[in-house]
Design a protein around this motif. Structure first.
Motif, mmCIF file in Angstrom:
data_model
loop_
_atom_site.group_PDB
_atom_site.id
_atom_site.type_symbol
_atom_site.label_atom_id
_atom_site.label_comp_id
_atom_site.label_asym_id
_atom_site.label_seq_id
_atom_site.Cartn_x
_atom_site.Cartn_y
_atom_site.Cartn_z
ATOM 1 N N PRO A 7 0.833 -1.206 0.000
ATOM 2 C CA PRO A 7 0.000 0.000 0.000
ATOM 3 C C PRO A 7 0.863 1.249 0.000
ATOM 4 O O PRO A 7 1.978 1.256 0.529
ATOM 5 C CB PRO A 7 -0.787 -0.139 1.308
ATOM 6 C CG PRO A 7 0.131 -0.898 2.203
ATOM 7 C CD PRO A 7 0.914 -1.835 1.322
ATOM 8 N N ALA A 8 0.334 2.328 -0.571
ATOM 9 C CA ALA A 8 1.104 3.570 -0.650
ATOM 10 C C ALA A 8 0.150 4.747 -0.725
ATOM 11 O O ALA A 8 -1.067 4.584 -0.843
ATOM 12 C CB ALA A 8 2.033 3.540 -1.861
ATOM 13 N N ILE A 9 0.705 5.950 -0.681
ATOM 14 C CA ILE A 9 -0.053 7.166 -0.910
ATOM 15 C C ILE A 9 0.461 7.816 -2.186
ATOM 16 O O ILE A 9 1.554 7.498 -2.677
ATOM 17 C CB ILE A 9 0.064 8.140 0.284
ATOM 18 C CG1 ILE A 9 1.529 8.512 0.529
ATOM 19 C CG2 ILE A 9 -0.569 7.537 1.532
ATOM 20 C CD1 ILE A 9 1.717 9.571 1.613
ATOM 21 N N ALA A 10 -0.320 8.742 -2.729
ATOM 22 C CA ALA A 10 0.019 9.341 -4.024
ATOM 23 C C ALA A 10 1.367 10.043 -4.009
ATOM 24 O O ALA A 10 2.041 10.141 -5.048
ATOM 25 C CB ALA A 10 -1.084 10.304 -4.446
ATOM 26 N N ALA A 11 1.804 10.520 -2.834
ATOM 27 C CA ALA A 11 3.071 11.237 -2.745
ATOM 28 C C ALA A 11 4.272 10.357 -3.107
ATOM 29 O O ALA A 11 5.345 10.878 -3.444
ATOM 30 C CB ALA A 11 3.247 11.797 -1.330
ATOM 31 N N PHE A 12 4.098 9.034 -3.051
ATOM 32 C CA PHE A 12 5.187 8.134 -3.436
ATOM 33 C C PHE A 12 5.375 8.074 -4.955
ATOM 34 O O PHE A 12 6.393 7.575 -5.432
ATOM 35 C CB PHE A 12 4.924 6.722 -2.905
ATOM 36 C CG PHE A 12 5.278 6.548 -1.458
ATOM 37 C CD1 PHE A 12 6.579 6.260 -1.082
ATOM 38 C CD2 PHE A 12 4.322 6.663 -0.471
ATOM 39 C CE1 PHE A 12 6.910 6.086 0.252
ATOM 40 C CE2 PHE A 12 4.633 6.499 0.861
ATOM 41 C CZ PHE A 12 5.936 6.216 1.232
ATOM 42 N N LEU A 13 4.404 8.544 -5.711
ATOM 43 C CA LEU A 13 4.467 8.483 -7.176
ATOM 44 C C LEU A 13 5.001 9.792 -7.743
ATOM 45 O O LEU A 13 4.943 10.850 -7.104
ATOM 46 C CB LEU A 13 3.084 8.193 -7.752
ATOM 47 C CG LEU A 13 2.388 6.930 -7.247
ATOM 48 C CD1 LEU A 13 1.040 6.761 -7.935
ATOM 49 C CD2 LEU A 13 3.265 5.690 -7.452
ATOM 50 N N GLY A 14 5.461 9.728 -8.977
ATOM 51 C CA GLY A 14 6.057 10.900 -9.607
ATOM 52 C C GLY A 14 5.106 12.066 -9.734
ATOM 53 O O GLY A 14 5.499 13.224 -9.589
ATOM 54 N N GLY A 15 3.830 11.793 -10.017
ATOM 55 C CA GLY A 15 2.837 12.856 -10.169
ATOM 56 C C GLY A 15 1.619 12.347 -10.904
ATOM 57 O O GLY A 15 1.515 12.511 -12.113
#
Length: 385
Positions: A315-323
């Motif tokens: 699981p993750a949050i959007a902040a872990f992705l480039g954009g």
């Protein structure tokens, strides 16, 4: 075996012997696609020049045919017309390849007007677009039919249609979708498939701003489904909290199994999502569910809603992705999440490791296996436009 191969080769030669190229355009042999559809013979190629073709609908009765747009993609706009009350194009029963053609605005009184209606046979669509149709592509329920889609766009489900789906495969033998983008659905699903075998790889199936689809992928009757290396995203305005649905309407096929590997699943709803929901009690006994190295982004449940074999899912949050707002769903090169993947393994004798990644704006690029697998659809980083 040698005799069989010889017979197949002879049939192919006979089908293409004397094959012609028919051209459609303002100053060509045919000015209407419908006229070319009536004249084309088995093995011919129909070339459509750039421009808008309004109300020019057709039924294709050939057994083998290639249809391709030449240069800038020609746009077929229904403008209230339909072939047999079904679609802009109806493919009756043959082996067809369609390249570089755009289908827009299909509407019929029954509410299931399609850009293409595939009744039987085999169809390979590549580099094409399906926009603002009640169904982008809709198939019949012939159990020998096969549909393959590469590098194509499905978008903008109409808001005045009953349950529009961007892609709807009926009870056919096989559905393959690769390198394609699906977004801006409404009430219906982005992909709905009742096929016996499904292979959904390296696509951007992300409803995005303005999208209000229900399920992003729906396999209502189970079947064998490989879902590998996709971005699968639910919008904040979704009509249903389930992202991937499997088996909701019960079994049709004697064999079922769902294999989710290296997908990035996103939820933008503040109240959470079911990233995966399985109705296992409606499926054949012993149905295998396996999910490995998937990245779930946003509030929601994954393993709790589906019994099966799970490993390497993070699981993750959007902040872990480039954009995500600029369609960059990659992990940073130094992200701690990159350490949490595992060996994807196999299912039914096939590797669950991705061999490619979706590449903006449409298509894929090849992927070399990394030293260590990261969860999610991208092993590389920085693929925003």
């Amino acid at each position: 075996m040698r005799i069989g191969a010889g017979v197949v080769a002879l049939l192919c030669v006979n089908a293409t012997a004397g094959a012609a190229t028919l051209r459609v355009g303002p100053f060509e042999q045919f000015t209407q696609i419908a006229d070319a559809a009536k004249r084309a013979k088995d093995g011919d190629t129909v070339e459509i020049l750039p421009g808008e073709y309004r109300g020019d609908v057709a039924v294709w009765n050939q057994k083998q045919l290639t249809i391709r747009g030449v240069g800038e993609r020609p746009v077929l706009i229904a403008e209230g017309a339909s072939a047999e009350g079904k679609a802009i194009w109806v493919i009756r029963n043959g082996d067809f390849r369609i390249q570089n053609v755009e289908f827009r605005g299909a509407r019929v009184p029954d509410g299931n007007g399609a850009g293409i209606r595939l009744e039987r046979g085999r169809l390979h669509v590549s580099g094409s677009a399906f926009v603002d149709n009640q169904n982008g592509i809709l198939t019949g329920n012939d159990s020998d039919t096969e549909l393959r889609i590469d590098d194509s766009l499905f978008a903008e489900a109409p808001r005045n249609a009953p349950l529009p789906h961007l892609l709807y495969a009926g009870r056919i033998a096989r559905l393959e979708v690769s390198g394609s983008r699906f977004h801006r659905g409404y009430e219906g699903h982005l992909i709905k498939s009742r096929a016996r075998y499904n292979d959904i790889r390296y696509n951007l199936i992300h409803d995005g701003p303005g999208g209000e689809a229900s399920y992003e992928i729906d396999f209502p009757n189970g079947g064998v489904a490989f879902v590998v290396g996709n971005v699968i995203g639910q919008s904040a305005a979704t009509q249903n909290p389930v992202v991937v649905a499997y088996g909701a309407e019960g079994r049709v096929w004697p064999d079922s199994g769902l294999y989710l590997s290296h997908n990035t699943l996103l939820n933008e709803r503040m109240t959470g999502a079911w990233f995966l929901r399985v109705w296992k009690d409606k499926l054949p006994a012993g149905t295998e569910i396996k999910a490995v190295n998937n990245l779930t982004v946003g509030l929601g449940v994954f393993t709790l809603a589906a019994p099966g074999e799970f490993s390497g899912n993070v699981p993750a949050i959007a902040a872990f992705l480039g954009g995500p707002d600029i369609l960059d769903f990659t992990l940073g090169p130094n992200s701690i999440l990159r350490r949490l993947g595992t060996d994807p393994g196999q299912a039914r004798g096939y590797s669950l490791a991705p061999a490619a990644e979706f590449a903006l704006p449409i298509g894929t690029h090849a992927l070399e296996a990394p030293l260590r697998w990261a969860p999610g659809a991208f092993q590389t980083s920085g693929y925003a436009p």
